[in-house]
Design a protein around this motif. Structure first.
Motif, PDB file in Angstrom:
ATOM      1  N   VAL A 359      98.242  50.561  81.643  1.00  0.00           N
ATOM      2  CA  VAL A 359      99.250  51.362  80.945  1.00  0.00           C
ATOM      3  C   VAL A 359     100.535  51.327  81.763  1.00  0.00           C
ATOM      4  O   VAL A 359     100.497  51.514  82.983  1.00  0.00           O
ATOM      5  CB  VAL A 359      98.755  52.818  80.766  1.00  0.00           C
ATOM      6  N   PRO A 360     101.682  51.073  81.134  1.00  0.00           N
ATOM      7  CA  PRO A 360     102.938  50.969  81.884  1.00  0.00           C
ATOM      8  C   PRO A 360     103.209  52.203  82.734  1.00  0.00           C
ATOM      9  O   PRO A 360     102.845  53.329  82.373  1.00  0.00           O
ATOM     10  CB  PRO A 360     103.992  50.813  80.790  1.00  0.00           C
ATOM     11  N   GLU A 361     103.875  51.979  83.849  1.00  0.00           N
ATOM     12  CA  GLU A 361     104.214  53.076  84.756  1.00  0.00           C
ATOM     13  C   GLU A 361     105.141  54.079  84.072  1.00  0.00           C
ATOM     14  O   GLU A 361     106.057  53.701  83.348  1.00  0.00           O
ATOM     15  CB  GLU A 361     104.891  52.493  85.999  1.00  0.00           C
ATOM     16  N   GLY A 362     104.894  55.339  84.308  1.00  0.00           N
ATOM     17  CA  GLY A 362     105.730  56.383  83.722  1.00  0.00           C
ATOM     18  C   GLY A 362     104.975  57.686  83.596  1.00  0.00           C
ATOM     19  O   GLY A 362     103.816  57.798  84.011  1.00  0.00           O
ATOM     20  N   GLN A 363     105.640  58.686  83.027  1.00  0.00           N
ATOM     21  CA  GLN A 363     105.011  59.985  82.809  1.00  0.00           C
ATOM     22  C   GLN A 363     105.423  60.523  81.450  1.00  0.00           C
ATOM     23  O   GLN A 363     106.559  60.337  81.008  1.00  0.00           O
ATOM     24  CB  GLN A 363     105.390  60.973  83.917  1.00  0.00           C
ATOM     25  N   VAL A 364     104.478  61.195  80.778  1.00  0.00           N
ATOM     26  CA  VAL A 364     104.739  61.747  79.449  1.00  0.00           C
ATOM     27  C   VAL A 364     104.101  63.129  79.353  1.00  0.00           C
ATOM     28  O   VAL A 364     103.205  63.480  80.127  1.00  0.00           O
ATOM     29  CB  VAL A 364     104.179  60.850  78.322  1.00  0.00           C
ATOM     30  N   TYR A 365     104.583  63.881  78.375  1.00  0.00           N
ATOM     31  CA  TYR A 365     104.029  65.199  78.081  1.00  0.00           C
ATOM     32  C   TYR A 365     103.820  65.250  76.576  1.00  0.00           C
ATOM     33  O   TYR A 365     104.785  65.311  75.809  1.00  0.00           O
ATOM     34  CB  TYR A 365     104.991  66.290  78.544  1.00  0.00           C
ATOM     35  N   LEU A 379     100.589  63.367  81.531  1.00  0.00           N
ATOM     36  CA  LEU A 379      99.927  62.136  81.977  1.00  0.00           C
ATOM     37  C   LEU A 379     100.904  61.300  82.791  1.00  0.00           C
ATOM     38  O   LEU A 379     102.032  61.041  82.352  1.00  0.00           O
ATOM     39  CB  LEU A 379      99.437  61.350  80.757  1.00  0.00           C
ATOM     40  N   VAL A 380     100.472  60.897  83.977  1.00  0.00           N
ATOM     41  CA  VAL A 380     101.282  60.045  84.854  1.00  0.00           C
ATOM     42  C   VAL A 380     100.526  58.748  85.098  1.00  0.00           C
ATOM     43  O   VAL A 380      99.346  58.762  85.463  1.00  0.00           O
ATOM     44  CB  VAL A 380     101.587  60.729  86.200  1.00  0.00           C
ATOM     45  N   SER A 381     101.214  57.629  84.889  1.00  0.00           N
ATOM     46  CA  SER A 381     100.617  56.316  85.115  1.00  0.00           C
ATOM     47  C   SER A 381     101.370  55.592  86.229  1.00  0.00           C
ATOM     48  O   SER A 381     102.597  55.654  86.300  1.00  0.00           O
ATOM     49  CB  SER A 381     100.682  55.474  83.833  1.00  0.00           C
ATOM     50  N   ASN A 382     100.615  54.916  87.082  1.00  0.00           N
ATOM     51  CA  ASN A 382     101.231  54.081  88.122  1.00  0.00           C
ATOM     52  C   ASN A 382     101.150  52.597  87.765  1.00  0.00           C
ATOM     53  O   ASN A 382     101.350  51.726  88.615  1.00  0.00           O
ATOM     54  CB  ASN A 382     100.570  54.330  89.477  1.00  0.00           C
ATOM     55  N   GLY A 383     100.854  52.338  86.497  1.00  0.00           N
ATOM     56  CA  GLY A 383     100.795  50.963  86.019  1.00  0.00           C
ATOM     57  C   GLY A 383      99.404  50.366  86.023  1.00  0.00           C
ATOM     58  O   GLY A 383      99.224  49.210  85.615  1.00  0.00           O
ATOM     59  N   LYS A 386      93.810  53.271  85.366  1.00  0.00           N
ATOM     60  CA  LYS A 386      93.374  54.662  85.463  1.00  0.00           C
ATOM     61  C   LYS A 386      94.593  55.569  85.566  1.00  0.00           C
ATOM     62  O   LYS A 386      95.615  55.183  86.146  1.00  0.00           O
ATOM     63  CB  LYS A 386      92.493  54.868  86.700  1.00  0.00           C
ATOM     64  N   PRO A 387      94.517  56.785  85.022  1.00  0.00           N
ATOM     65  CA  PRO A 387      95.634  57.713  85.183  1.00  0.00           C
ATOM     66  C   PRO A 387      95.831  58.073  86.656  1.00  0.00           C
ATOM     67  O   PRO A 387      94.864  58.276  87.392  1.00  0.00           O
ATOM     68  CB  PRO A 387      95.204  58.936  84.371  1.00  0.00           C
ATOM     69  N   TRP A 388      97.098  58.143  87.077  1.00  0.00           N
ATOM     70  CA  TRP A 388      97.373  58.625  88.429  1.00  0.00           C
ATOM     71  C   TRP A 388      97.260  60.140  88.483  1.00  0.00           C
ATOM     72  O   TRP A 388      96.803  60.698  89.473  1.00  0.00           O
ATOM     73  CB  TRP A 388      98.767  58.183  88.878  1.00  0.00           C
ATOM     74  N   ARG A 389      97.660  60.808  87.387  1.00  0.00           N
ATOM     75  CA  ARG A 389      97.542  62.273  87.302  1.00  0.00           C
ATOM     76  C   ARG A 389      97.342  62.671  85.861  1.00  0.00           C
ATOM     77  O   ARG A 389      98.012  62.165  84.956  1.00  0.00           O
ATOM     78  CB  ARG A 389      98.799  62.961  87.856  1.00  0.00           C
ATOM     79  N   VAL A 390      96.412  63.578  85.641  1.00  0.00           N
ATOM     80  CA  VAL A 390      96.172  64.161  84.320  1.00  0.00           C
ATOM     81  C   VAL A 390      96.147  65.679  84.462  1.00  0.00           C
ATOM     82  O   VAL A 390      95.449  66.202  85.344  1.00  0.00           O
ATOM     83  CB  VAL A 390      94.828  63.690  83.708  1.00  0.00           C
ATOM     84  N   HIS A 391      96.894  66.371  83.627  1.00  0.00           N
ATOM     85  CA  HIS A 391      96.848  67.826  83.630  1.00  0.00           C
ATOM     86  C   HIS A 391      97.000  68.320  82.202  1.00  0.00           C
ATOM     87  O   HIS A 391      97.813  67.795  81.436  1.00  0.00           O
ATOM     88  CB  HIS A 391      97.962  68.417  84.497  1.00  0.00           C
ATOM     89  N   PHE A 392      96.206  69.339  81.843  1.00  0.00           N
ATOM     90  CA  PHE A 392      96.235  69.877  80.489  1.00  0.00           C
ATOM     91  C   PHE A 392      96.829  71.281  80.486  1.00  0.00           C
ATOM     92  O   PHE A 392      96.473  72.115  81.327  1.00  0.00           O
ATOM     93  CB  PHE A 392      94.824  69.907  79.889  1.00  0.00           C
ATOM     94  N   ARG A 393      97.734  71.498  79.550  1.00  0.00           N
ATOM     95  CA  ARG A 393      98.271  72.837  79.323  1.00  0.00           C
ATOM     96  C   ARG A 393      97.283  73.566  78.420  1.00  0.00           C
ATOM     97  O   ARG A 393      97.087  73.207  77.248  1.00  0.00           O
ATOM     98  CB  ARG A 393      99.647  72.756  78.653  1.00  0.00           C
TER      99      ARG A 393
END
Length: 431
Positions: A359-365, A379-383, A386-393
């Motif tokens: 998944v391309p590098e970047g972060q989305v909400y 969701l944060v991707s380092n390219g 696997k996700p670099w960071r996942v957090h749920f509101r």
């Protein structure tokens, strides 16, 4: 002073719907502490409700300070259902991670699955076929009704309305039958995939779903007939656990809790996603801010969700034969029938399942309107795969923090009604 309203032909005596200032505890908004004078009097009794008390379902501990039968102190102790799903997802490929969000809020599994998939699709810039969008909308609204039915049945059960539980689970079972028909399982379906849905809906789904749509409005009328004129129900809900609009916003509330306090905010209308911008429905809003108005919002939402499902079924029929998932072999599993004849399809299938897709590098909400309010995936991707960071509101987390505000000065008997009206799912709280 009280206000009289008409509900289902019966007058309902309502307590004042506003209060001066704020009820949010200070300095810690999520902890209500008794005053020093009450502490010094020696008359304060500390009582544990949970984690084994029936009304906390084994996963929530409420430590209440009582002055007689009045709640003067309250703190919620969480962590009894901690799963570590977010950190686990960071060790899994995006393809394998889809199974986890639906187990966070286990009553809103389709909606939680959706927010994670939407986040991945945003990073990929992947366009989803129209049919998949309408199928997703249909199942998410069925899931909303399912969640509200479980809430209504269990919340009523805790107040002594035993029959309501069986009525609600009757319709819930019909929804689970529909999920099983489409996905093969009744809950935790993993049906939403990156790029669309796993399979097309079977031929029998639309007719059976239409039968449910015909039945559901009458079922909601039955639920209201059980309790709307019941004196005990009204005494346990009307004027109990009042929350002003300002306090609701200050405490980060959303969904039915916020709308029951008079705030007209629903992401399906304000920031439409999926097919919500193309369907006709109303957003129920009430101004009382008490347990009764939170109940009314849930009831009206079930009617509106039924309207949305009906419109989705019409569009799904019109899109018969259209693709239900994107044609991107680097991300989407190839059709099953190709695996026996195409080496390339077999390779793509093997690599996606074992290694996953980058998944391309970047972060989305990605944010949606779940049955409990605004739910989102950061969701944060380092390219990598696997996700670099996942957090749920988690809306349930914000709702649980509201309990000390709503229970301040209430009778201990009403604490169960107040906490139940928040519609919290502890898997959503602890994660």
């Amino acid at each position: 002073m009280s206000v009289t309203e008409k509900t289902a032909g019966a007058p309902v005596m309502r307590a004042p719907t506003t209060y001066e200032g704020t009820k949010i505890p200070h300095p810690i908004p999520s902890v209500l502490e008794p005053s020093q004078e009450l502490r010094a009097s020696g008359d304060i009794l500390e009582v544990n409700f949970g984690p084994n008390h029936p009304s906390t379902h084994g996963v929530l501990r409420l430590v209440a300070d009582l002055d007689g039968e009045n709640v003067v102190g309250l703190r919620a102790v969480i962590g009894y259902l901690h799963t570590g799903f977010e950190k686990t997802m960071e060790q899994k490929s995006y393809w394998k991670g889809i199974t986890y969000p639906e187990r966070i809020d286990y009553l809103s599994f389709q909606n939680n699955e959706l927010e994670f998939v939407l986040a991945i699709e945003k990073l990929l810039g992947l366009e989803v076929p129209e049919k998949a969008t309408w199928v997703r909308t249909c199942l998410c609204e069925l899931n909303r009704i399912h969640s509200h039915l479980v809430w209504l049945g269990t919340a009523a059960l805790e107040l002594g309305a035993i029959s309501m539980f069986w009525y609600c689970f009757r319709e819930r079972d019909r929804i689970l039958d529909l999920f099983e028909m489409v996905t093969g399982v009744r809950m935790h379906t993993r049906y939403f995939q990156t790029g669309g849905v796993a399979e097309d809906v079977p031929p029998g789904f639309v007719p059976q779903a239409r039968e449910f749509v015909k039945v559901m409005p009458g079922a909601v009328d039955e639920y209201e007939g059980l309790v709307d004129r019941n004196r005990i129900w009204l005494e346990r809900t009307v004027g109990v656990g009042i929350l002003s609009a300002d306090d609701a916003v200050a405490m980060g509330q959303s969904g039915p809790i916020l709308r029951a306090s008079g705030v007209d905010w629903d992401l399906r209308k304000r920031e439409p996603y999926l097919a919500y911008g193309e369907v006709d429905f109303d957003v129920p809003v009430y101004s009382g801010g008490d347990v009764y108005d939170r109940y009314r919002v849930h009831m009206d939402e079930m009617r509106e969700s039924t309207r949305i499902v009906s419109q989705c079924l019409d569009r799904i029929e019109q899109l018969d034969g259209e693709p239900w998932i994107a044609d991107d072999r680097k991300v989407v599993l190839p059709p099953r029938e190709e695996l026996h004849t195409s080496m390339e399809a077999l390779i793509h299938h093997f690599k996606i399942v074992t290694e996953g897709y980058a998944v391309p590098e970047g972060q989305v909400y990605a944010v949606i309107e779940s049955p409990r309010g605004e739910a989102a995936c950061y969701l944060v991707s380092n390219g990598g795969t696997k996700p670099w960071r996942v957090h749920f509101r988690a809306p349930s987390f914000a709702a649980t923090a509201l309990a000390p505000t709503l229970c301040r000065g209430e009778l201990i008997a009403n604490m169960i009604a107040v906490v139940g009206s928040l519609d919290g799912v502890m898997g959503d709280v602890d994660r």
